[in-house]
Every structure is written in structure tokens, then in C-alpha cells.
Scaffold this motif. Structure first.
Motif, PDB file in Angstrom:
ATOM      1  N   ILE A 211       8.745 -15.244  19.602  1.00 27.31           N
ATOM      2  CA  ILE A 211       8.797 -13.802  19.864  1.00 27.31           C
ATOM      3  C   ILE A 211      10.230 -13.301  19.802  1.00 27.31           C
ATOM      4  CG2 ILE A 211       8.443 -12.032  21.622  1.00 27.31           C
ATOM      5  CD1 ILE A 211       5.988 -13.633  22.541  1.00 27.31           C
ATOM      6  N   MET A 212      11.132 -14.017  20.471  1.00 28.64           N
ATOM      7  CA  MET A 212      12.532 -13.605  20.480  1.00 28.64           C
ATOM      8  C   MET A 212      13.153 -13.704  19.084  1.00 28.64           C
ATOM      9  SD  MET A 212      13.014 -12.563  23.462  1.00 28.64           S
ATOM     10  CE  MET A 212      11.954 -12.568  24.912  1.00 28.64           C
ATOM     11  N   ARG A 213      12.713 -14.675  18.318  1.00 30.53           N
ATOM     12  CA  ARG A 213      13.195 -14.788  16.943  1.00 30.53           C
ATOM     13  C   ARG A 213      12.790 -13.562  16.137  1.00 30.53           C
ATOM     14  NH1 ARG A 213       9.994 -19.044  13.860  1.00 30.53           N
ATOM     15  NH2 ARG A 213       8.549 -17.281  13.901  1.00 30.53           N
ATOM     16  N   ASP A 214      11.543 -13.104  16.328  1.00 29.46           N
ATOM     17  CA  ASP A 214      11.095 -11.909  15.616  1.00 29.46           C
ATOM     18  C   ASP A 214      11.880 -10.675  16.041  1.00 29.46           C
ATOM     19  OD1 ASP A 214       9.199 -13.054  13.960  1.00 29.46           O
ATOM     20  OD2 ASP A 214       7.581 -12.867  15.416  1.00 29.46           O
ATOM     21  N   VAL A 215      12.196 -10.577  17.328  1.00 31.03           N
ATOM     22  CA  VAL A 215      12.994  -9.442  17.807  1.00 31.03           C
ATOM     23  C   VAL A 215      14.377  -9.460  17.164  1.00 31.03           C
ATOM     24  CG1 VAL A 215      14.072  -8.389  19.828  1.00 31.03           C
ATOM     25  CG2 VAL A 215      11.741  -9.266  19.990  1.00 31.03           C
ATOM     26  N   LEU A 216      14.980 -10.636  17.075  1.00 24.36           N
ATOM     27  CA  LEU A 216      16.302 -10.739  16.447  1.00 24.36           C
ATOM     28  C   LEU A 216      16.240 -10.366  14.971  1.00 24.36           C
ATOM     29  CD1 LEU A 216      17.612 -14.042  18.089  1.00 24.36           C
ATOM     30  CD2 LEU A 216      18.450 -11.724  18.499  1.00 24.36           C
ATOM     31  N   ILE A 217      15.184 -10.780  14.289  1.00 28.29           N
ATOM     32  CA  ILE A 217      15.031 -10.411  12.879  1.00 28.29           C
ATOM     33  C   ILE A 217      14.894  -8.899  12.746  1.00 28.29           C
ATOM     34  CG2 ILE A 217      13.490 -10.577  10.885  1.00 28.29           C
ATOM     35  CD1 ILE A 217      12.846 -13.449  11.760  1.00 28.29           C
ATOM     36  N   ALA A 218      14.137  -8.298  13.667  1.00 28.20           N
ATOM     37  CA  ALA A 218      13.951  -6.846  13.632  1.00 28.20           C
ATOM     38  C   ALA A 218      15.253  -6.090  13.902  1.00 28.20           C
ATOM     39  CB  ALA A 218      12.889  -6.435  14.648  1.00 28.20           C
ATOM     40  N   LEU A 219      16.188  -6.718  14.602  1.00 28.20           N
ATOM     41  CA  LEU A 219      17.463  -6.083  14.914  1.00 28.20           C
ATOM     42  C   LEU A 219      18.491  -6.234  13.788  1.00 28.20           C
ATOM     43  CD1 LEU A 219      17.812  -7.178  18.653  1.00 28.20           C
ATOM     44  CD2 LEU A 219      17.508  -4.829  17.831  1.00 28.20           C
ATOM     45  N   LEU A 220      18.220  -7.104  12.824  1.00 26.15           N
ATOM     46  CA  LEU A 220      19.183  -7.360  11.754  1.00 26.15           C
ATOM     47  C   LEU A 220      19.530  -6.120  10.920  1.00 26.15           C
ATOM     48  CD1 LEU A 220      18.183 -10.910  10.438  1.00 26.15           C
ATOM     49  CD2 LEU A 220      20.220 -10.262  11.744  1.00 26.15           C
ATOM     50  N   PRO A 221      18.555  -5.272  10.545  1.00 23.99           N
ATOM     51  CA  PRO A 221      18.954  -4.073   9.789  1.00 23.99           C
ATOM     52  C   PRO A 221      19.940  -3.190  10.549  1.00 23.99           C
ATOM     53  CG  PRO A 221      16.592  -4.430   9.611  1.00 23.99           C
ATOM     54  CD  PRO A 221      17.090  -5.396  10.650  1.00 23.99           C
ATOM     55  N   ALA A 222      19.700  -2.988  11.833  1.00 25.60           N
ATOM     56  CA  ALA A 222      20.620  -2.164  12.624  1.00 25.60           C
ATOM     57  C   ALA A 222      21.982  -2.832  12.753  1.00 25.60           C
ATOM     58  CB  ALA A 222      20.023  -1.902  14.009  1.00 25.60           C
ATOM     59  N   LEU A 223      22.002  -4.155  12.843  1.00 27.69           N
ATOM     60  CA  LEU A 223      23.272  -4.868  12.919  1.00 27.69           C
ATOM     61  C   LEU A 223      24.056  -4.716  11.617  1.00 27.69           C
ATOM     62  CD1 LEU A 223      25.216  -6.749  14.391  1.00 27.69           C
ATOM     63  CD2 LEU A 223      23.887  -8.691  13.550  1.00 27.69           C
ATOM     64  N   ALA A 224      23.360  -4.850  10.500  1.00 22.27           N
ATOM     65  CA  ALA A 224      24.021  -4.665   9.206  1.00 22.27           C
ATOM     66  C   ALA A 224      24.559  -3.240   9.075  1.00 22.27           C
ATOM     67  CB  ALA A 224      23.046  -4.973   8.070  1.00 22.27           C
ATOM     68  N   GLY A 225      23.783  -2.272   9.551  1.00 24.11           N
ATOM     69  CA  GLY A 225      24.237  -0.890   9.519  1.00 24.11           C
ATOM     70  C   GLY A 225      25.456  -0.657  10.383  1.00 24.11           C
ATOM     71  N   SER A 226      25.517  -1.332  11.525  1.00 25.83           N
ATOM     72  CA  SER A 226      26.675  -1.158  12.420  1.00 25.83           C
ATOM     73  C   SER A 226      27.956  -1.659  11.761  1.00 25.83           C
ATOM     74  CB  SER A 226      26.431  -1.896  13.739  1.00 25.83           C
ATOM     75  OG  SER A 226      26.487  -3.307  13.570  1.00 25.83           O
TER      76      SER A 226
ATOM     77  N   GLY B   7      21.965 -10.516  24.923  1.00 29.62           N
ATOM     78  CA  GLY B   7      23.348 -10.319  24.507  1.00 29.62           C
ATOM     79  C   GLY B   7      23.483  -9.349  23.351  1.00 29.62           C
ATOM     80  N   VAL B   8      22.587  -9.459  22.369  1.00 28.04           N
ATOM     81  CA  VAL B   8      22.633  -8.556  21.216  1.00 28.04           C
ATOM     82  C   VAL B   8      22.320  -7.124  21.644  1.00 28.04           C
ATOM     83  CG1 VAL B   8      21.536  -7.978  19.019  1.00 28.04           C
ATOM     84  CG2 VAL B   8      22.083 -10.357  19.556  1.00 28.04           C
ATOM     85  N   LEU B   9      21.293  -6.950  22.469  1.00 26.64           N
ATOM     86  CA  LEU B   9      20.929  -5.607  22.912  1.00 26.64           C
ATOM     87  C   LEU B   9      22.026  -4.984  23.770  1.00 26.64           C
ATOM     88  CD1 LEU B   9      17.129  -6.024  23.725  1.00 26.64           C
ATOM     89  CD2 LEU B   9      18.163  -4.825  21.795  1.00 26.64           C
ATOM     90  N   LEU B  10      22.677  -5.791  24.589  1.00 26.38           N
ATOM     91  CA  LEU B  10      23.777  -5.258  25.395  1.00 26.38           C
ATOM     92  C   LEU B  10      24.903  -4.771  24.491  1.00 26.38           C
ATOM     93  CD1 LEU B  10      25.110  -4.663  28.082  1.00 26.38           C
ATOM     94  CD2 LEU B  10      25.887  -7.036  28.179  1.00 26.38           C
TER      95      LEU B  10
END
Length: 332
Positions: free
Chosen positions: A27-42, A87-90
Motif C-alpha cells: 500500500i505504501m509503495r503505491d502511495v509513493l508511486i502516486a506521489l512521484l508525478p508531484a515530486l517530479a513537478g516540484s 517523510g515525503v508528505l511532510l
């Protein structure tokens, strides 16, 4: 030769017995994958410092969880990726110019105080990343310094002194005025703000991935975002209704909070009706803070307040026990 007898005790839970490939780690792996586009955008909008802050935050959160469990002689949960997500969300709800030592302190508070001291994953009653962010406002200047977008103005990896500061759209709207940025810029993320909250488009890509993977449902995000939209449309503070509504939706951390924070399994209701009420409550509180509070943004504190109400919301919509009398079901 003496006869030896062996006795084995086997304890099993009640049926049904099912095995599922879904674990905390998946589950956490999927959340991290879902956050990758926003991370790339940042990284595109704010430069490599955004990536560095995120990596330091994720590594610090994982370290604090590992060292605490080791010192307390508990089973290690550092590798289930839940600390990495925290950590990523923070990092995502902090400005790209945040000092590294400050984000590390925030991770310490989120992991040790909010999560581990309450018993670890599944025991905390508020979202650790948002609680860490609230604690980090002990340094309000660091947490409210925003930079203009663009690699030519990106904060340095080791220094932020050359970055040009700028107000966010919410700062203008807090005064009842439409922001200078266009609706399209706000939707795409071409505005100042926290590391992972600016691009609604990239967050929606992550949202779609989580829905396809069935990690979350639409109940909390839609009820949350829909409530903000309705209130903004009904009370535009003298502005054009649709433009004001769009500006309220696409600025700040609304989509990040609604998709990735409010849907946290541990700190959100489990009943369908409870989830809808939870989302509506988050939306109402967000707009009350934005309209009447001294702080421009209300997403973080709205979710934290509603986290504290989850115990009551879980009692709403609870299904009746099969075959139980109505009086007994009402007591359960």
C-alpha cells in the motif's frame, strides 16, 4: 526404549481464513508511486533543493522509526515504507527553502512523538506528517517563506539566499481579492507554494493511480473538495463566483490534503457515511479558517481537527449485527 509423546498447541483465529497479497508495504509503495508525478513537478518548478528536502525528510523519518524500535527492543517496522511516506508528505507541505535541520526536527516529532509513542503504525490518532508540519510552525518564518517559480530562481541545494520570495495566491485571497496568477497557472502548478502541493494536474494523476489500484475510494476526496467548491461558490466575497471557486480549489494544499492526507487509513473513518461526514467536516473547517482565521491556509488544521473526531464518526453508519435484536445492535 521409552515411548516419547509430543504435544503441540495450535491456536487459530475464527474463520474465514484468507490470504491477500496486499500488505502495508504494498500500500505504501503505491502511495509513493502516486506521489512521484508531484515530486517530479516540484523539481521542475523549484529546482533540485525540492528533491533534496524530500530525500532528507524520507531518510530521517525512516531512521527515527528504526532507531526507536531498536532502542525499545521492538520488531522493526522501518521497512514497511510507512515512515518513508510520512517523510515525503511532510516535505511536500513545506516550502522548498526550509532548512534541512528544521525538516529533520519535524520528522522526529512526526515519527517519535505522534506515531511511535502512541504504539506505532495503526495507533496514532492524528496524521503524523500534518502534526509534524504544525509543530514546525514553531519557526513561522521558515514555514511561510515562499519563492517564485522557475529554475532561474530556484533555491540552491546548500543555500537559499539568492531565491526571490513571492506571495502565494492564498495570501491575496485571504484579503478577499483574486490572485494575480491565472486559473491555468494554479491548475498546472506554476505558482509559489509548498513543495508538493502546487500542481493539481500532477496530484490528480496520482489520485487516478490510487483509484485504479483500489488503495483509496472517492468518498473522502470528493466530499472534501466538493464542500470547499460549494462554500466558495456561495460566498465569493464580492468576486466572480466560478473564478473564485476555481481559485480556492486550485491554490494551496487542498488536493494534496484531500487525496493523500485525509484518506490515511489510520486517522480516517472506516464506515462509508463516516467518511463522507469526515470529508464535509474537513471542507467546512478549511473554508472557515481561510475566511475568518489569521492563517491563509486551513487544510492541515482542518484534517487534524477531524482526525480527533474519527472515534465518533466510526460509530456512524456502523452496520447492524446479522441476526442481532435491534436493542443489542444499537448498543454495539
Amino acid at each position: 526404549m521409552a515411548q516419547m509423546k509430543y504435544f503441540y498447541e495450535l491456536t487459530i483465529s475464527s474463520s474465514p481464513h484468507a490470504h491477500s497479497p496486499i500488505t502495508t508495504r504494498t500500500i505504501m509503495r503505491d502511495v509513493l508511486i502516486a506521489l512521484l508525478p508531484a515530486l517530479a513537478g516540484s523539481v521542475y518548478f523549484f529546482g533540485l533543493r525540492a528533491l533534496m528536502v524530500t530525500m532528507i525528510s524520507a531518510a530521517s523519518a525512516m531512521f527515527f522509526e528504526w532507531i526507536y524500535r531498536k532502542l525499545m527492543k521492538l520488531d522493526s517496522t522501518a521497512y514497511d515504507l510507512s515512515a518513508v511516506v510520512t517523510g515525503v508528505l511532510l516535505a511536500f507541505v513545506c516550502p522548498p527553502t526550509i532548512p534541512y535541520w528544521c525538516i529533520i526536527i519535524g520528522d522526529f516529532f512526526a515519527i517519535i512523538v505522534v506515531k511511535q509513542l502512541f504504539g506505532g503504525i495503526g495507533q496514532n490518532f492524528v496524521n503524523p506528517a500534518l502534526a509534524g508540519r504544525a509543530f514546525m510552525f514553531s519557526w513561522p518564518v521558515f514555514m511561510s517563506t515562499w519563492v517564485k517559480v522557475g529554475l532561474d530562481n530556484a533555491a540552491g541545494v546548500f543555500s537559499t539566499v539568492d531565491a526571490v520570495t513571492a506571495a502565494t495566491p492564498l495570501a491575496s485571497m485571504h484579503q478577499g481579492q483574486m490572485p494575480e496568477a491565472s486559473i491555468l497557472d494554479m491548475f498546472l502548478g506554476n505558482i509559489g507554494g509548498s513543495i508538493g502541493e502546487t500542481s493539481v494536474l500532477l496530484l490528480l494523476i496520482g489520485f487516478a493511480y490510487l483509484l485504479v489500484r483500489k488503495v483509496i475510494t472517492v468518498r473522502i476526496p470528493l466530499s472534501y473538495i466538493g464542500t470547499v467548491a460549494v462554500i466558495a461558490f456561495l460566498f465569493p466575497q464580492g468576486n466572480e463566483r466560478f473564478a473564485w471557486m476555481a481559485a480556492q480549489l486550485f491554490s494551496g494544499g487542498l488536493f494534496l490534503g484531500a487525496i493523500f492526507m485525509a484518506t490515511d487509513y489510520v486517522t480516517s473513518p472506516v464506515t462509508k457515511l463516516g467518511q463522507i461526514i469526515f470529508g464535509i467536516g474537513c471542507g467546512v473547517l478549511t473554508m472557515l479558517i481561510r475566511y475568518f482565521g489569521g492563517y491563509n491556509e486551513g487544510v492541515s488544521y482542518a484534517i487534524l481537527v477531524m482526525n480527533a473526531c474519527v472515534v465518533l464518526l466510526d460509530k456512524i453508519g456502523r452496520p447492524q449485527k446479522f441476526g442481532a435484536p435491534k436493542k443489542e445492535a444499537a448498543k454495539s
